[in-house]
Design a protein around this motif. Structure first.
Motif, PDB file in Angstrom:
ATOM      1  N   GLN A 111       0.825  -1.205   0.000  1.00  0.00           N
ATOM      2  CA  GLN A 111       0.000   0.000   0.000  1.00  0.00           C
ATOM      3  C   GLN A 111       0.862   1.258   0.000  1.00  0.00           C
TER       4      GLN A 111
ATOM      5  N   LEU B  92       0.857   4.380  -2.629  1.00  0.00           N
ATOM      6  CA  LEU B  92       0.761   5.759  -2.177  1.00  0.00           C
ATOM      7  C   LEU B  92       1.972   6.561  -2.627  1.00  0.00           C
TER       8      LEU B  92
ATOM      9  N   ARG C 242       1.776   7.665  -6.152  1.00  0.00           N
ATOM     10  CA  ARG C 242       0.850   8.796  -6.332  1.00  0.00           C
ATOM     11  C   ARG C 242       1.534  10.126  -6.037  1.00  0.00           C
ATOM     12  N   TYR C 243       2.383  10.154  -5.000  1.00  0.00           N
ATOM     13  CA  TYR C 243       2.989  11.400  -4.572  1.00  0.00           C
ATOM     14  C   TYR C 243       4.444  11.552  -5.010  1.00  0.00           C
TER      15      TYR C 243
ATOM     16  N   ALA D 254       6.374   7.392   2.414  1.00  0.00           N
ATOM     17  CA  ALA D 254       4.934   7.089   2.445  1.00  0.00           C
ATOM     18  C   ALA D 254       4.498   6.695   3.852  1.00  0.00           C
TER      19      ALA D 254
ATOM     20  N   VAL E  44       1.645   8.704   6.158  1.00  0.00           N
ATOM     21  CA  VAL E  44       0.418   8.163   6.752  1.00  0.00           C
ATOM     22  C   VAL E  44       0.434   8.205   8.273  1.00  0.00           C
TER      23      VAL E  44
END
Length: 274
Positions: free
Chosen positions: A202, A206, A209-210, A217, A221
Motif C-alpha cells: 500500500q 501511495l 501517487r505522490y 509514504a 500516513v
C-alpha cells in the motif's frame, strides 16, 4: 525510532502450550509464531501458501508444525486442527490472523471483490474459531482475533475491508459471551499501520501517487499519529502473546487497540496542530 526492540519473551508463560496461528506466513502472523515459540509454545502454522509457512517455521525447529490450508474452508481447518492435536495432543491457543485486502468503495465493489473480503477476513476467523471451540472448551483455552482500527473507523475506498473488520469485533464479543462459562476467552486486537508486506504494498501505491519512496509514504500516513510511526509486527505479537497468556485471565470480549495513538486524535482539531 522505527520501533521498540522485541521483548525476548518469558519462556515459562507458554510452556507446553499448543497454539494454532492462521495467516502465519507473513507479517503479524509470522511474528506471533516466533514470539509464542520463544515463550515455550509449540505452534502450528497455517495459511494458504506452504512456501512462506515453511520459511517461517524452519528456524523454529521441532516446536513448529506446518499445515497449509484455507482458514475459511471447513474441511481444511478440520484437517489443520486434527493435525495439531495428533502431533501435540491438545490445542490451547488460536490466533486468527488470516486476512486480505481488496480496494473499492461500495459502488465500485463487484460481487467477487465483496465475497473475497468476506471470505478472507470474516469467514476465515469464524470457521477457525468454530472448528477449534471443542478443543478450547476441553482445555480452557483462548483465542485472539486480529481485527484492525478499520474495525472501529472507516478508511476511504475499502468497504469490504472496513465491513469485515467491524464484523470481527462482533464475532469476538458473541463467542466470548456464549462460551465464557465454558472457560473459553476470546479477545480482539486492532492494529493501526504495521510494517508488513501488505502495508508495504500500500505504501508503494501511495508513494507512486505522490512521487515518494516507501519510507516517506509511511511517514506521510503517520504524520498525525502521536507516536509518528507505524508499529512493527513484533510489537503486535507481544500484545497477542499477552492476551493469550494467563496474565490476561480476566480479559474476554475485549477490543485492544494498538495503533501508536492514531485513534485518540480528534480529526476536526488537526487544523489547530502545530
Amino acid at each position: 525510532m522505527s520501533g521498540a526492540t522485541p521483548h525476548p519473551g518469558n519462556a515459562a508463560r507458554f510452556t507446553d502450550a499448543v497454539a494454532l496461528v492462521t495467516g502465519a506466513g507473513t507479517g503479524i502472523g509470522a511474528a506471533v509464531c516466533r514470539r509464542l515459540v520463544a515463550e515455550g509454545a509449540r505452534v502450528v502454522l497455517s495459511g494458504r501458501r506452504e512456501g512462506p509457512l515453511r520459511k517461517v517455521a524452519e528456524p523454529l525447529g521441532d516446536r513448529a508444525l506446518v499445515v497449509a490450508g484455507d482458514a475459511a474452508v471447513k474441511q481444511d481447518m478440520r484437517r489443520v486442527i486434527d493435525s495439531a492435536v495428533e502431533a501435540y495432543g491438545r490445542l490451547d491457543v488460536v490466533v486468527a490472523g488470516a486476512g486480505g485486502h481488496r480496494p473499492g468503495a461500495a459502488a465500485d465493489t463487484d460481487d467477487d471483490a465483496w465475497r473475497y473480503s468476506m471470505n478472507a477476513n470474516l469467514d476465515s476467523a469464524f470457521v477457525t474459531l468454530r472448528e477449534a471451540l471443542p478443543h478450547l472448551m476441553a482445555g480452557g483455552g483462548n483465542a485472539v482475533v486480529v481485527s484492525s482500527i478499520a474495525g472501529l473507523f472507516a478508511g476511504p475506498g475499502v468497504v469490504g475491508y472496513v465491513t469485515t473488520k467491524h464484523a470481527l469485533i462482533g464475532l469476538v464479543r458473541s463467542v466470548a459471551r456464549d462460551y465464557g462459562h465454558r472457560g473459553v476467552r476470546v479477545n480482539a486486537v486492532c492494529p493501526g499501520w504495521v510494517r508488513t508486506p501488505m502495508a508495504d504494498e500500500q505504501m508503494e501505491h501511495l508513494g507512486a501517487r505522490y512521487g515518494i519512496d516507501r519510507e516517506d509514504a509511511y511517514r506521510l500516513v503517520t504524520k498525525d499519529v502521536p507516536l509518528r510511526r507505524p508499529a512493527e509486527p513484533e510489537e503486535i505479537a507481544g500484545l497477542v502473546a499477552f492476551l493469550a497468556s494467563p496474565e490476561a485471565s480476566v480479559m474476554t470480549g475485549a477490543v485492544v487497540v494498538a495503533d501508536c495513538g492514531a485513534t485518540c486524535v480528534d480529526l476536526p482539531t488537526l487544523a489547530f496542530a502545530e
